[in-house]
Design a protein around this motif. Structure first.
Motif, PDB file in Angstrom:
ATOM      1  N   GLU A  50       0.867  -1.177   0.000  1.00 21.03           N
ATOM      2  CA  GLU A  50       0.000   0.000   0.000  1.00 21.03           C
ATOM      3  C   GLU A  50       0.908   1.233   0.000  1.00 21.03           C
ATOM      4  O   GLU A  50       1.458   1.589   1.041  1.00 21.03           O
ATOM      5  N   ASP A  51       1.053   1.859  -1.175  1.00 16.55           N
ATOM      6  CA  ASP A  51       1.999   2.962  -1.341  1.00 16.55           C
ATOM      7  C   ASP A  51       3.386   2.440  -0.960  1.00 16.55           C
ATOM      8  O   ASP A  51       3.909   1.567  -1.620  1.00 16.55           O
ATOM      9  N   ARG A  52       3.992   2.944   0.118  1.00 15.09           N
ATOM     10  CA  ARG A  52       5.299   2.434   0.554  1.00 15.09           C
ATOM     11  C   ARG A  52       5.179   1.501   1.758  1.00 15.09           C
ATOM     12  O   ARG A  52       6.187   0.982   2.250  1.00 15.09           O
ATOM     13  N   ASP A  53       3.972   1.291   2.247  1.00 14.56           N
ATOM     14  CA  ASP A  53       3.775   0.385   3.368  1.00 14.56           C
ATOM     15  C   ASP A  53       3.649  -1.056   2.875  1.00 14.56           C
ATOM     16  O   ASP A  53       3.093  -1.315   1.805  1.00 14.56           O
ATOM     17  N   LEU A  57       0.201  -4.691  13.702  1.00  9.31           N
ATOM     18  CA  LEU A  57       1.323  -4.314  14.556  1.00  9.31           C
ATOM     19  C   LEU A  57       2.383  -3.676  13.669  1.00  9.31           C
ATOM     20  O   LEU A  57       2.873  -4.300  12.729  1.00  9.31           O
ATOM     21  N   ARG A  58       2.726  -2.435  13.959  1.00 13.59           N
ATOM     22  CA  ARG A  58       3.586  -1.655  13.058  1.00 13.59           C
ATOM     23  C   ARG A  58       5.055  -1.791  13.404  1.00 13.59           C
ATOM     24  O   ARG A  58       5.453  -1.657  14.559  1.00 13.59           O
ATOM     25  N   LEU A  59       5.859  -2.035  12.373  1.00 14.23           N
ATOM     26  CA  LEU A  59       7.305  -1.945  12.463  1.00 14.23           C
ATOM     27  C   LEU A  59       7.711  -0.699  11.678  1.00 14.23           C
ATOM     28  O   LEU A  59       7.763  -0.697  10.452  1.00 14.23           O
ATOM     29  N   ARG A  60       7.965   0.351  12.393  1.00 11.86           N
ATOM     30  CA  ARG A  60       8.183   1.661  11.791  1.00 11.86           C
ATOM     31  C   ARG A  60       9.431   1.677  10.902  1.00 11.86           C
ATOM     32  O   ARG A  60      10.494   1.193  11.284  1.00 11.86           O
ATOM     33  N   GLY A  61       9.258   2.217   9.690  1.00 11.07           N
ATOM     34  CA  GLY A  61      10.395   2.421   8.799  1.00 11.07           C
ATOM     35  C   GLY A  61      10.887   1.172   8.093  1.00 11.07           C
ATOM     36  O   GLY A  61      11.906   1.226   7.403  1.00 11.07           O
ATOM     37  N   GLY A 112      12.236  11.070   1.279  1.00  8.94           N
ATOM     38  CA  GLY A 112      11.583  11.334   2.559  1.00  8.94           C
ATOM     39  C   GLY A 112      11.532  10.096   3.437  1.00  8.94           C
ATOM     40  O   GLY A 112      12.381   9.204   3.355  1.00  8.94           O
ATOM     41  N   ARG A 113      10.498  10.048   4.276  1.00  2.00           N
ATOM     42  CA  ARG A 113      10.376   8.975   5.258  1.00  2.00           C
ATOM     43  C   ARG A 113      10.004   7.656   4.590  1.00  2.00           C
ATOM     44  O   ARG A 113       9.124   7.630   3.729  1.00  2.00           O
ATOM     45  N   PRO A 114      10.654   6.562   4.965  1.00  2.00           N
ATOM     46  CA  PRO A 114      10.289   5.271   4.372  1.00  2.00           C
ATOM     47  C   PRO A 114       8.918   4.813   4.845  1.00  2.00           C
ATOM     48  O   PRO A 114       8.361   5.345   5.819  1.00  2.00           O
ATOM     49  N   GLY A 115       8.379   3.823   4.158  1.00  2.00           N
ATOM     50  CA  GLY A 115       7.114   3.252   4.580  1.00  2.00           C
ATOM     51  C   GLY A 115       7.286   2.377   5.811  1.00  2.00           C
ATOM     52  O   GLY A 115       8.401   2.132   6.293  1.00  2.00           O
ATOM     53  N   ASP A 116       6.180   1.896   6.342  1.00  3.17           N
ATOM     54  CA  ASP A 116       6.188   1.014   7.505  1.00  3.17           C
ATOM     55  C   ASP A 116       5.797  -0.394   7.080  1.00  3.17           C
ATOM     56  O   ASP A 116       5.195  -0.607   6.028  1.00  3.17           O
ATOM     57  N   LEU A 117       6.130  -1.356   7.919  1.00  2.00           N
ATOM     58  CA  LEU A 117       5.670  -2.724   7.706  1.00  2.00           C
ATOM     59  C   LEU A 117       4.649  -3.050   8.786  1.00  2.00           C
ATOM     60  O   LEU A 117       4.885  -2.792   9.977  1.00  2.00           O
ATOM     61  N   TYR A 118       3.520  -3.594   8.374  1.00  2.00           N
ATOM     62  CA  TYR A 118       2.454  -3.957   9.305  1.00  2.00           C
ATOM     63  C   TYR A 118       2.289  -5.472   9.316  1.00  2.00           C
ATOM     64  O   TYR A 118       2.052  -6.087   8.266  1.00  2.00           O
ATOM     65  N   ALA A 119       2.448  -6.065  10.505  1.00  2.00           N
ATOM     66  CA  ALA A 119       2.173  -7.490  10.684  1.00  2.00           C
ATOM     67  C   ALA A 119       0.731  -7.619  11.167  1.00  2.00           C
ATOM     68  O   ALA A 119       0.377  -7.091  12.224  1.00  2.00           O
TER      69      ALA A 119
END
Length: 306
Positions: A204-207, A248-252, A260-267
């Motif tokens: 999803e975009d960068r996530d 559950l978010r793993l930021r960056g 800019g800011r990297p996306g996040d990974l969501y488990a």
């Protein structure tokens, strides 16, 4: 139906700021992503949304698009916007492209801008080709060989893929487009990135989203789980009382972002139960059912879980 205007594609005004453009893109990308939306037109709509975002989120590209409209990639870097508009007005195109059997009649339409005679040397046209990448390739970037068809036969190019490219993004290869006439330079080749469906990650975009299978007791008691990500192994802390669907978010740790800011990974938690229970497991589940007052269908219990 194809949307020809990038602002219209995202549903924003021409004066929209970058935050509004990004919010609009995220909302539409989630709605039309082919992994989520099974409508046969969803993939084409998703590509339009991605292309619009890639242009409008880049100040330089957005400036050229605002000045020259949908033909901004065919216009020389030193072209004057006012001369462009006058030439289009005199040509009677009314803002639409003039096409011949071979494409644009560029010499007629842009003669004033280029300031050359009809048969003078002419820069080659820009071209596009699609390149499919895995999520891992988009994350890491690197070298990639691609083979393209052409009038003189296929040609193979060695391409540098920047880390963090997203679906719909264009990679510019200067001078690799159509040949120019006379001694004029060749056009550019734009590689349009397409992310291949992945058996593990959703984008999803960068996530990045990934399923996190959990046992009922791990979800109830909390735990720490090792998790493979495109950047290597990481760990995710599962809070006690986690229900299926909780992210559950793993930021960056999503796709990198060069600007800019990297996306996040969501488990995303997925509570799994055994297909078959041993006698001991059945006894323990029976005892739990007898002593627990928890009812997932009860509204008050649902509110407490949140």
């Amino acid at each position: 139906m194809a949307v020809s205007d990038f602002y219209e594609a995202l549903g924003v005004s021409r004066g929209a700021g970058q935050e509004e453009i990004q919010r609009a893109y995220r909302t539409l990308a989630r709605r039309y992503h082919p992994d989520v939306n099974k409508d046969p037109n969803a993939e084409e709509r998703f590509k339009e949304i991605s292309e619009a975002y890639q242009v409008l989120s880049d100040p330089a590209l957005r400036g050229r698009y605002d000045a020259f409209g949908p033909d901004f990639r065919q216009v020389r870097e030193d072209a004057d916007p006012e001369a462009w508009r006058r030439a289009r007005a005199r040509s009677g195109t009314g803002g639409h492209r003039v096409r011949t059997g071979a494409g644009f009649d560029v010499e007629d339409l842009f003669g004033e801008i280029f300031g050359r005679a009809r048969r003078s040397p002419m820069r080659g046209a820009d071209q596009e080709a699609e390149v499919e990448l895995t999520v891992e390739e988009a994350f890491r970037g690197g070298q990639r060989s691609i083979t393209l068809p052409g009038p003189g036969g296929p040609r193979t190019l060695r391409v540098t893929i920047p880390a963090g490219v997203t679906g719909g993004q264009r990679i510019r290869l200067a001078g690799q487009g159509a040949r120019g006439t006379g001694n004029a330079q060749a056009g550019d080749l734009y590689l349009v990135v397409r992310l291949a469906p992945h058996d593990r990650y959703r984008v999803e975009d960068r996530d990045l989203l990934v399923d996190l299978p959990l046992t009922p007791w791990a979800a109830a008691l909390g735990t720490t789980v090792a998790l493979d990500t495109p950047g290597g192994q990481s760990t995710v802390k599962v809070p006690p009382g986690t229900s299926s669907g909780r992210r559950l978010r793993l930021r960056g740790q999503g796709l990198p972002n060069p600007r800019g800011r990297p996306g996040d990974l969501y488990a995303e938690a997925r509570i799994m139960v055994p297909d078959k229970l041993s006698a001991a497991e059945r006894q323990l589940f029976t005892e739990l059912a007898a002593v627990s007052a928890f009812d997932p269908r009860d509204t008050a219990s649902a509110r407490r879980r949140r």
